[in-house]
Design a protein around this motif. Structure first.
Motif, PDB file in Angstrom:
ATOM      1  N   VAL A  66       5.870 -44.393 -28.487  1.00 36.94           N
ATOM      2  CA  VAL A  66       6.435 -43.327 -29.311  1.00 36.94           C
ATOM      3  C   VAL A  66       5.595 -43.202 -30.578  1.00 36.94           C
ATOM      4  CG1 VAL A  66       8.474 -42.576 -30.608  1.00 36.94           C
ATOM      5  CG2 VAL A  66       8.743 -43.764 -28.414  1.00 36.94           C
ATOM      6  N   PRO A  67       5.175 -41.999 -30.962  1.00 35.53           N
ATOM      7  CA  PRO A  67       4.351 -41.834 -32.169  1.00 35.53           C
ATOM      8  C   PRO A  67       5.026 -42.411 -33.409  1.00 35.53           C
ATOM      9  CG  PRO A  67       4.390 -39.799 -30.891  1.00 35.53           C
ATOM     10  CD  PRO A  67       5.400 -40.724 -30.252  1.00 35.53           C
ATOM     11  N   HIS A  68       4.230 -43.066 -34.245  1.00 38.94           N
ATOM     12  CA  HIS A  68       4.660 -43.667 -35.506  1.00 38.94           C
ATOM     13  C   HIS A  68       5.532 -44.908 -35.300  1.00 38.94           C
ATOM     14  CE1 HIS A  68       3.145 -39.927 -37.070  1.00 38.94           C
ATOM     15  NE2 HIS A  68       4.135 -39.224 -36.524  1.00 38.94           N
ATOM     16  N   THR A  99       6.132 -51.560 -34.000  1.00 38.57           N
ATOM     17  CA  THR A  99       5.309 -52.278 -34.962  1.00 38.57           C
ATOM     18  C   THR A  99       6.174 -52.618 -36.164  1.00 38.57           C
ATOM     19  OG1 THR A  99       3.419 -50.948 -34.251  1.00 38.57           O
ATOM     20  CG2 THR A  99       3.159 -52.224 -36.283  1.00 38.57           C
ATOM     21  N   PRO A 100       6.413 -53.906 -36.440  1.00 37.96           N
ATOM     22  CA  PRO A 100       7.394 -54.289 -37.456  1.00 37.96           C
ATOM     23  C   PRO A 100       7.078 -53.752 -38.851  1.00 37.96           C
ATOM     24  CG  PRO A 100       6.749 -56.190 -36.140  1.00 37.96           C
ATOM     25  CD  PRO A 100       5.799 -55.077 -35.798  1.00 37.96           C
ATOM     26  N   ILE A 101       8.054 -53.098 -39.452  1.00 34.65           N
ATOM     27  CA  ILE A 101       8.110 -52.697 -40.858  1.00 34.65           C
ATOM     28  C   ILE A 101       7.136 -51.587 -41.220  1.00 34.65           C
ATOM     29  CG2 ILE A 101       7.894 -53.489 -43.238  1.00 34.65           C
ATOM     30  CD1 ILE A 101       9.121 -56.064 -42.507  1.00 34.65           C
ATOM     31  N   VAL A 102       5.854 -51.689 -40.819  1.00 37.47           N
ATOM     32  CA  VAL A 102       4.900 -50.653 -41.199  1.00 37.47           C
ATOM     33  C   VAL A 102       5.031 -49.409 -40.334  1.00 37.47           C
ATOM     34  CG1 VAL A 102       3.207 -52.206 -42.229  1.00 37.47           C
ATOM     35  CG2 VAL A 102       3.141 -51.777 -39.775  1.00 37.47           C
ATOM     36  N   GLY A 103       5.693 -49.523 -39.175  1.00 32.28           N
ATOM     37  CA  GLY A 103       5.954 -48.368 -38.333  1.00 32.28           C
ATOM     38  C   GLY A 103       7.360 -47.844 -38.597  1.00 32.28           C
ATOM     39  N   TYR A 104       7.667 -46.695 -38.030  1.00 35.75           N
ATOM     40  CA  TYR A 104       8.995 -46.120 -38.221  1.00 35.75           C
ATOM     41  C   TYR A 104      10.044 -46.951 -37.483  1.00 35.75           C
ATOM     42  CZ  TYR A 104      13.018 -43.122 -37.337  1.00 35.75           C
ATOM     43  OH  TYR A 104      14.282 -42.633 -37.219  1.00 35.75           O
ATOM     44  N   GLY A 105      11.167 -47.181 -38.151  1.00 38.39           N
ATOM     45  CA  GLY A 105      12.264 -47.924 -37.538  1.00 38.39           C
ATOM     46  C   GLY A 105      12.865 -48.909 -38.519  1.00 38.39           C
TER      47      GLY A 105
END
Length: 307
Positions: A188-190, A255-261
């Motif tokens: 999924v993007p971002h 991707t932990p923390i630096v990605g969206y979520g």
């Protein structure tokens, strides 16, 4: 330098600073990547929620050994519930939906569980960890399976006891199950594959993602060097978040923390609960008027510097 030294003596405070720094770098990446503004708000909100929970739960940390066993079993129950009745996508059930937002309970709960197990072990905690392994195998989630293997394996290498060995064997079996079960979800993007796609956008975006990911390991590295009595805890903390980043690099996982979520952001701040408030606590207190005076001065410098 006095302010920096004061922060280095407080693993939780250092962890909070690293979490905030990683979120800010992640926001910079998402802005350069043209991510929706809503994504930025979600990550900022998740950081605020995580820090609030850390502050509130941190007040009961001194009595943690009394309730951590039951809490571990309860968290494992939540993971099992996600596997059976969570939001399902193409046969994968890793999420729950609250208020229109999808949360991944394993990213929120599992880091705290693994690092807490490295600090306090009991029969109840062992049962909870084995149940968590079963939940991850059922979902299935290879990235979180790897987190379990590396986190519990690190603990077992430092101190071999029956609880550590049992959970490590269970985690290896659970990880093997995730490898043989299909996992067809695309990136999924971002969210996924951010460590690679960010460099395609701009070198600055890539460095922001890389730098934010490295920040997650700083509390473990500093704690290992400065607090010999709690090294097993720092090692497990570092292993868990290294494994989470590695899983994101090797597969289509968040991707932990630096990605969206927001799940990983809340999970990271909650896992800071297992770190000592002050380096050396738990391994023996430093006594003497000189040491206490230095600590008071260090507290004052840190408070002024953060303000």
């Amino acid at each position: 330098m006095t302010i920096v030294d004061a922060m280095m003596r407080r693993p939780r405070t250092l962890g909070v600073a690293c979490a905030a720094g990683a979120v800010i770098l992640g926001l910079a990446y998402m802005m350069m990547a043209g991510a929706p503004t809503r994504y930025l708000g979600v990550n900022i909100g998740a950081l605020a929620i995580g820090l609030t929970m850390l502050a509130l739960l941190g007040r009961v940390a001194p009595v943690a050994p009394r309730w951590i066993g039951g809490a571990t079993v309860a968290m494992a129950g939540a993971l099992l519930g996600t596997a059976f009745v969570g939001t399902e996508v193409e046969g994968i059930s890793r999420w729950v939906t609250l208020g229109g937002f999808a949360l991944q309970p394993s990213l929120i709960l599992l880091p705290l569980m693994v690092v807490a197990f490295s600090k306090w072990r009991s029969v109840m905690m062992t049962v909870g960890m084995v149940a968590a392994v079963a939940a991850i195998a059922l979902q299935p989630d290879r990235a979180m399976g790897g987190v379990l293997v590396l986190g519990l394996g690190t603990r077992a290498m430092i101190c071999r006891d029956r609880h550590s060995i049992v959970t490590l064997i269970a985690s290896i079996a659970g990880f093997a199950v995730t490898l043989v079960r299909p996992d067809p979800l695309p990136a999924v993007p971002h969210v996924e594959q951010v460590l690679y796609s960010s460099f395609d956008i701009h070198v600055g975006a890539g460095l922001a993602v890389l730098g934010g990911s490295m920040l997650l390991l700083v509390p473990a590295i500093v704690g290992w060097q400065r607090d010999a009595g709690n090294r097993a805890t720092y090692a497990a903390f570092g292993a868990v978040w290294f494994a989470a980043v590695l899983g994101a690099a090797l597969g289509n996982y968040p991707t932990p923390i630096v990605g969206y979520g927001g799940s990983a952001i809340i999970g990271y701040t909650l896992s800071l609960l297992t770190l000592p408030k002050r380096a050396g606590v738990g391994a023996g207190r430093i006594s003497g008027a000189r040491g206490e005076t230095a600590g008071a001065l260090s507290d004052r410098h840190l408070a002024v510097g953060l303000a």
